[in-house]
Design an enzyme around this catalytic site. Structure first.
Site: not given
Length: 828
Positions: A105, A385
């Site tokens: 940070e 499919s």
């Protein structure tokens, strides 16, 4: 007597007078004076602001309220917002964990001022330009926001944050600020502070955290929801990348040796333990809504965690109950504790109103408190499919042609023999995808190939269209461009090797149902906080494909329900279109279908409850195989019938763009033709754009083998996946341990003949098409849901010759809970 002007020295002349437009421009003295005034005013403002803005009382997150989530009718769905927080002293946090947080940070925390002026100016300017929330704050500023202010992204809050941070930096030490930051930051899982986070993710105190664990918690600070790999396994790659970034920063700062860094292994967090108030489906729905709001920058995770919001969702209570009931009746009731494989069964589903984009129902799993991962939104199972309609839609939209020059349409003939060589732009390739059970179909029309889910046809069609155009069409219809496995797949993408969620697939199928217009899905109708309404962006709409393309695709998909692998969906009692799909080795079975007013996708998945590894479903629910046309289609039919029970029956109003875009009527089992009048073109059919795009010559086929068999009772039989040989440009991966991503034992095949015909079949593998029996059911009659497909293998194994797909190597990094299946190629 007037005073004479001063005499000029030498050749000096008075400056020329400013004439014309130049008189309007300020002089250098004026500019200098104005600059001085601005600087003095700015300095005065800073001094006044510093003097006037006091350090306020802490805005403790312990006072956070619950959020209330409502069904679309206003009745309560759930409450959340339990706060978990426990402060610890800085000395109780290992130095390596503190340094990990700094590396993530603010690496210059101990050496830089309390505010980053340049970052604040940039963030403020971007917010004024409407570019959403901006950051760039130091740890001091983040601590001020967490402890004293709030999470609102406004200029007023940023201004206060600026002055409070300056004062705080002068009045308290850096260690005190870091301790406050570690105790107030939100880490996800309702955990505020590093102590609560250590317990939530690793079941230990902060003082017992290792360097690797501390680096993971530090990585979470950037986006707790995004990097929680237990809640969102599809985000594992980016979470690991962020973890590596933190450790790399520690090495760069001299806080960790390269040797220690090399020895570090990613620390798997414990499964989440959600609040009991979110049991059943409530937790899945709340989690999906939160993710939806955060992903669209409507609310941040921190603001949601502070609570007080009243969120009305799009979930229809009656439809939600119908979906849960359908899953329990058609699947859960069929499971037995005596069958080990039944422990692996998971189910997910999503239902969308195509006209509005509203998600009206979602099934995430048996219970949020028992199975934390939302099966409706996870992205680590291949759809098989169910992806083939996108290939067909791309062919129609781009007016693609076969290698023989024929315009692709429902009645176009392809060679459907199993293992036929795919012909690329430069001639025969090494890719020879096989059909289920290696069935040969000979010359077969596209519509019949869709009915029977013939891999050989759609593998070739995908190359004829071009993989890039296939992917573009799928994305326009609604699949995210970040779908795992999408970008890197080539020809294999046509057989469903990417891993979208049921939500993603429902969005795409809803676009087809809505005549090609995509309405971006939404889960939220209204948000209120303290009586005020929170703005929600309207759902964007997009013409994904032309109406002619969408309607012509629907016309073909109607045949799948009437005569193909999805006859079980007829039990819905509504005009329906859809497609079945089954992943490699039965690790997942899908049915994606729609009526004119509802699009729903259902998936049944296999996963080890302890390890999270994808598992085959052979033998699950007492079936030799779990196919898309079986349990998923029956769930879809039961749900759709109940969800639309009190609404008029609607027929598809199709404008496919001409008679050549309607499948030729095929006789039903009684011998009479059964054309559907709704599939016929209207008098003024919509035509596909006259772009005349040539087939994509850049796409090369990748590995892949999808489902293709037609089951004897209308259920689709899964093929053995996209295990074919690698296509041009795709590298065959070396064999790995069983179940590992990227496994491929497919053997390289010989090139097909240069004339594009498939290789000859040997006597050892006789053609089976002559032995097939007609299995089509009369249109309109529901399939017997108790029937078992005779074509199912009793030994529960793949057909001979099956092998894992090389496409596994296309998966972006390791996938959590999917080390055995997410990378294997699917079937119908």
């Amino acid at each position: 007597m007037s005073e004479d002007p001063e005499e000029l020295n030498g050749d000096e002349k008075p400056p020329p007078r400013r004439t014309g437009p130049r008189r309007l421009l300020p002089t250098g003295r004026t500019l200098l004076g104005a600059t001085a005034v601005v600087l003095l005013a700015g300095a005065g403002t800073l001094i006044a602001g510093y003097a006037l803005v006091e350090i306020p009382e802490p805005n403790s997150t312990a006072a956070a309220q619950n959020n209330v989530y409502l069904y679309s009718d206003g009745t309560q769905l759930a409450r959340d917002g339990d706060i978990n927080r426990q402060n610890v002293e800085l000395d109780d946090v290992p130095e390596s964990v503190r340094r990990a947080v700094l590396a993530a940070e603010d690496r210059d925390f101990y050496h830089q001022p309390a505010v980053d002026v340049k970052a604040m100016i940039r963030a403020g300017w971007n917010m004024l330009r409407g570019e959403g929330k901006q950051s760039g704050s130091t740890i001091t500023q983040q601590y001020v926001k967490n402890y004293y202010l709030g999470q609102e992204q406004t200029l007023t809050r940023k201004t206060k944050e600026f002055f409070i941070a300056l004062k705080l930096d002068r009045e308290v030490g850096k260690d005190e600020i870091l301790a406050g930051y570690l105790n107030t930051s939100y880490f996800g899982r309702h955990a505020y502070g590093v102590q609560a986070a250590a317990q939530a993710y690793y079941g230990k105190d902060a003082g017992d955290l290792t360097t690797a664990e501390g680096a993971y918690l530090a990585a979470l600070l950037n986006s707790p929801n995004l990097y929680d790999v237990a809640a969102h396994p599809e985000n594992r790659e980016r979470a690991v990348a962020r973890w590596n970034y933190v450790l790399g920063g520690m090495v760069k700062e001299g806080w960790l040796t390269p040797r220690e860094r090399a020895a570090a292994e990613f620390p798997e967090p414990d499964p989440a333990k959600p609040p009991t108030g979110l049991s059943g489906q409530r937790g899945y729905l709340v989690e999906a809504v939160k993710h939806h709001l955060v992903a669209r920058d409507v609310l941040s995770e921190e603001r949601l965690a502070q609570g007080g919001f009243r969120i009305t969702t799009t979930i229809d209570r009656r439809k939600q109950e119908a979906l849960v009931e359908a899953v329990e009746r058609e699947l859960i009731s069929q499971l037995s504790e005596e069958r080990e494989v039944d422990r692996h069964v998971r189910a997910g589903g999503t239902s969308i109103d195509p006209d509005t984009g509203e998600v009206v129902a979602m099934y995430g799993g048996v219970d949020y408190t028992r199975q934390f991962v939302n099966n409706a939104t996870r992205r680590d199972y291949q759809p098989g499919s169910t992806f083939k309609p996108f290939v067909y839609a791309a062919a129609l939209e781009h007016r693609a042609r076969t290698r023989g020059g024929d315009l692709i349409g429902p009645n176009t003939t392809y060679e459907g023999d199993s293992g036929r060589t795919v012909i690329g732009p430069d001639g025969p390739t090494t890719w020879k995808p096989e059909n289920e059970d290696q069935v040969d179909y000979g010359d077969i029309t596209v519509s019949k190939a869709m009915d029977k889910s013939v891999n050989a046809v759609f593998a070739q069609m995908g190359v004829d269209v071009g993989p890039a155009k296939v992917k573009e069409t799928a994305i326009r219809l609604g699949l995210p461009d970040t779908t795992p496995g999408m970008a890197e797949a080539q020809g294999s993408v046509s057989l469903g090797t990417s891993t979208p969620s049921t939500l993603d697939m429902a969005q795409a199928y809803a676009s087809l149902a809505n005549h090609g217009e995509r309405v971006d899905h939404t889960l939220v109708k209204e948000i209120r906080h303290g009586g005020e309404r929170v703005r929600i962006p309207e759902s964007a709409t997009l013409r994904a494909v032309s109406r002619a393309t969408a309607d012509a695709t629907t016309a073909v998909l109607r045949g799948v329900v009437r005569n193909g692998t999805a006859t079980a969906a007829q039990a819905a009692g509504r005009p329906a279109a859809g497609k079945t799909g089954t992943a490699e080795e039965d690790r997942a079975a899908w049915f994606a279908g729609y009526t004119p007013d509802l699009a729903t996708v259902v998936a049944v998945m296999g996963q080890d409850p302890e390890t999270g590894v994808h598992k085959s479903l052979y033998g699950a629910a007492g079936l030799a195989r779990v196919n898309g046309g079986g349990i998923p289609a029956r769930i879809w039919a039961a749900y759709t019938a109940q969800a639309l029970r009190d609404t008029p029956v609607k027929d598809f109003e199709l404008k496919p763009g001409g008679k050549d875009r309607v499948p030729k009527a095929s006789p039903d089992p009684s011998g009479s033709a059964s054309p559907d009048a709704s599939d016929a073109p209207d008098e003024d059919p919509t035509q596909v754009g006259d772009r005349g795009d040539a087939p994509d010559a850049s796409g090369s086929p990748g590995p892949g083998r999808d489902d293709a068999g037609n089951a004897a009772d209308g259920e689709d039989t899964p093929d053995d996946g996209a295990n074919g040989r690698p296509g041009p440009g795709e590298t065959r991966k070396a064999p790995q341990e069983s179940g590992a991503p990227g496994k491929s034992d497919g053997k390289s095949g010989e090139h097909g003949k240069s004339d594009g015909k498939a290789r000859e079949k040997t006597a050892e593998r006789p053609t089976q098409k002559s032995a097939q029996k007609s299995t089509e059911k009369p249109a309109g009659k529901p399939a017997d849901r108790t029937a078992r497909p005779p074509a199912e293998r009793g030994d529960g194994r793949n057909p001979a010759g099956s092998s894992p797909p090389p496409s596994a190597g296309n998966s972006p990094g390791p996938r959590p809970e999917a080390s055995s299946g997410a990378s294997r190629t699917p079937r119908p």
